[in-house]
Design a protein around this motif. Structure first.
Motif, PDB file in Angstrom:
ATOM      1  N   ILE A   1       1.015  -1.573   0.077  1.00 60.10           N
ATOM      2  CA  ILE A   1      -0.132  -0.291  -0.231  1.00 60.10           C
ATOM      3  C   ILE A   1       0.459   1.344   0.264  1.00 60.10           C
ATOM      4  N   TYR A   2       0.302   2.054  -0.576  1.00 56.54           N
ATOM      5  CA  TYR A   2       0.912   3.603  -0.670  1.00 56.54           C
ATOM      6  C   TYR A   2       0.291   5.299  -0.731  1.00 56.54           C
ATOM      7  N   ASP A   3       1.101   5.660  -0.265  1.00 58.85           N
ATOM      8  CA  ASP A   3       0.034   7.326   0.019  1.00 58.85           C
ATOM      9  C   ASP A   3       0.311   8.014  -1.941  1.00 58.85           C
ATOM     10  N   HIS A   4      -0.342   8.322  -2.575  1.00 60.19           N
ATOM     11  CA  HIS A   4      -0.202   9.076  -3.725  1.00 60.19           C
ATOM     12  C   HIS A   4       0.541  10.168  -3.598  1.00 60.19           C
ATOM     13  N   ARG A   5       1.618  10.923  -4.366  1.00 64.19           N
ATOM     14  CA  ARG A   5       1.950  11.780  -4.508  1.00 64.19           C
ATOM     15  C   ARG A   5       0.863  13.280  -4.154  1.00 64.19           C
ATOM     16  N   GLY A   6       2.871  13.561  -3.214  1.00 61.28           N
ATOM     17  CA  GLY A   6       1.276  15.022  -2.181  1.00 61.28           C
ATOM     18  C   GLY A   6       0.377  14.357  -1.014  1.00 61.28           C
ATOM     19  N   MET A   7       0.406  13.300  -0.791  1.00 62.86           N
ATOM     20  CA  MET A   7      -0.995  12.722  -0.183  1.00 62.86           C
ATOM     21  C   MET A   7      -0.003  11.782   1.265  1.00 62.86           C
ATOM     22  N   GLY A   8      -0.687  12.338   2.556  1.00 58.80           N
ATOM     23  CA  GLY A   8      -0.479  11.407   3.676  1.00 58.80           C
ATOM     24  C   GLY A   8       1.229  11.402   3.446  1.00 58.80           C
ATOM     25  N   TYR A   9       2.443  10.349   3.599  1.00 59.45           N
ATOM     26  CA  TYR A   9       3.603  10.731   4.206  1.00 59.45           C
ATOM     27  C   TYR A   9       4.483  10.535   2.530  1.00 59.45           C
ATOM     28  N   SER A  10       3.758  11.383   1.283  1.00 63.99           N
ATOM     29  CA  SER A  10       4.749  11.036   0.023  1.00 63.99           C
ATOM     30  C   SER A  10       4.883  12.875  -0.115  1.00 63.99           C
ATOM     31  N   SER A  11       6.185  13.115  -0.737  1.00 65.51           N
ATOM     32  CA  SER A  11       6.017  14.459  -1.313  1.00 65.51           C
ATOM     33  C   SER A  11       5.665  15.225  -2.643  1.00 65.51           C
ATOM     34  N   ASP A  12       5.408  16.021  -3.297  1.00 68.35           N
ATOM     35  CA  ASP A  12       4.938  16.059  -4.562  1.00 68.35           C
ATOM     36  C   ASP A  12       6.450  16.515  -5.143  1.00 68.35           C
ATOM     37  N   ASN A  13       5.592  17.249  -6.015  1.00 64.81           N
ATOM     38  CA  ASN A  13       6.653  18.920  -7.310  1.00 64.81           C
ATOM     39  C   ASN A  13       5.744  19.378  -7.951  1.00 64.81           C
ATOM     40  N   ASP A  14       5.965  19.944  -8.753  1.00 65.38           N
ATOM     41  CA  ASP A  14       5.581  20.770  -9.471  1.00 65.38           C
ATOM     42  C   ASP A  14       4.978  20.655 -10.580  1.00 65.38           C
ATOM     43  N   ALA A  15       4.910  18.720 -11.309  1.00 68.38           N
ATOM     44  CA  ALA A  15       4.440  18.351 -12.417  1.00 68.38           C
ATOM     45  C   ALA A  15       2.444  18.816 -12.294  1.00 68.38           C
ATOM     46  N   PRO A  16       2.000  19.029 -12.840  1.00 71.52           N
ATOM     47  CA  PRO A  16       1.134  19.280 -13.426  1.00 71.52           C
ATOM     48  C   PRO A  16      -0.202  18.438 -13.070  1.00 71.52           C
TER      49      PRO A  16
END
Length: 225
Positions: free
Chosen positions: A66-81
């Motif tokens: 199981i995992y967190d999508h980008r920007g959710m929970g413990y996962s990071s995000d970047n500026d990709a649309p």
């Protein structure tokens, strides 16, 4: 008294991290056997989305991720649309990062949309596919309530940034209708008979497009989108 249903503990299972497509994805692992990748629903995290007894049953037969999508929970995000294709690319990249060429995939709600995009964009990555609470688009008449929910999230600045980005991806998604007939994997579709966000009618339409698909009706509401 011995429990009749095996269970796992999400909170007691260590979070692991790996770099995928310029972001750091957080995941947890349970069990052993063939790998199965679980795709979360809209606005959900691995802390809140899963039933531990259900994961425990899966873990007796599968190596469950199981995992967190980008920007959710413990996962990071970047500026990709944010796009559904990007979330599908992340799922494919996570498989590689975990050392697999392909996995079984279980997508629930928004995760079922990502699962469809994944098998279309990266067919070699998917062994078998389960779609729960699925639609091939959020813009069809049958999913008007779902569309309204997602649009309201996208416009609400008080919602978490990750959820708003997921909403934007759903609203921009062209859907999978034209590509469904080309899916040649074993697919199981699970639908709740009282599901008002992703109703049976949408599932029946999907079933008519994919040869050999198994459609299972559950006579109680499934999880929300």
């Amino acid at each position: 008294r011995q429990a009749l249903v095996p269970s796992v503990s999400i909170n007691k299972t260590p979070i692991q991290y790996t770099e995928v497509n310029g972001v750091r994805l957080a995941y947890r692992e349970f069990g052993s056997g063939e790998p199965i990748l679980m795709l979360n629903g809209f606005g959900a995290t691995m802390d809140s989305f899963y039933d531990e007894s259900f994961l425990g049953i899966l873990a007796t037969h599968y190596n469950v991720y199981i995992y967190d999508h980008r920007g959710m929970g413990y996962s990071s995000d970047n500026d990709a649309p944010p796009t559904m294709a990007l979330y599908a690319d992340d799922a494919a990249g996570l498989m590689s990062a975990l050392g697999y060429d392909s996995m079984n995939v279980y997508g629930a709600s928004m995760g079922s949309s990502i699962g469809q995009q994944l098998v279309i964009d990266h067919p070699g990555r998917v062994r078998k596919l389960i779609l729960e609470s699925a639609t091939y688009s959020v813009r069809i008449p049958e999913t008007r309530l779902l569309f309204d929910l997602i649009q309201a999230t996208a416009l609400n600045a008080s919602e978490p940034a990750g959820a708003r980005r997921e909403a934007e991806a759903n609203l921009a998604w062209n859907g999978t209708w034209d590509e469904l007939s080309g899916i040649d994997k074993d697919v199981m579709l699970v639908v709740g008979t009282y599901d008002i966000l992703t109703p049976q009618s949408a599932a029946v339409q999907i079933a008519g497009q994919i040869d050999g698909l198994s459609l299972i009706h559950i006579s109680e509401p499934t999880r929300p989108y």
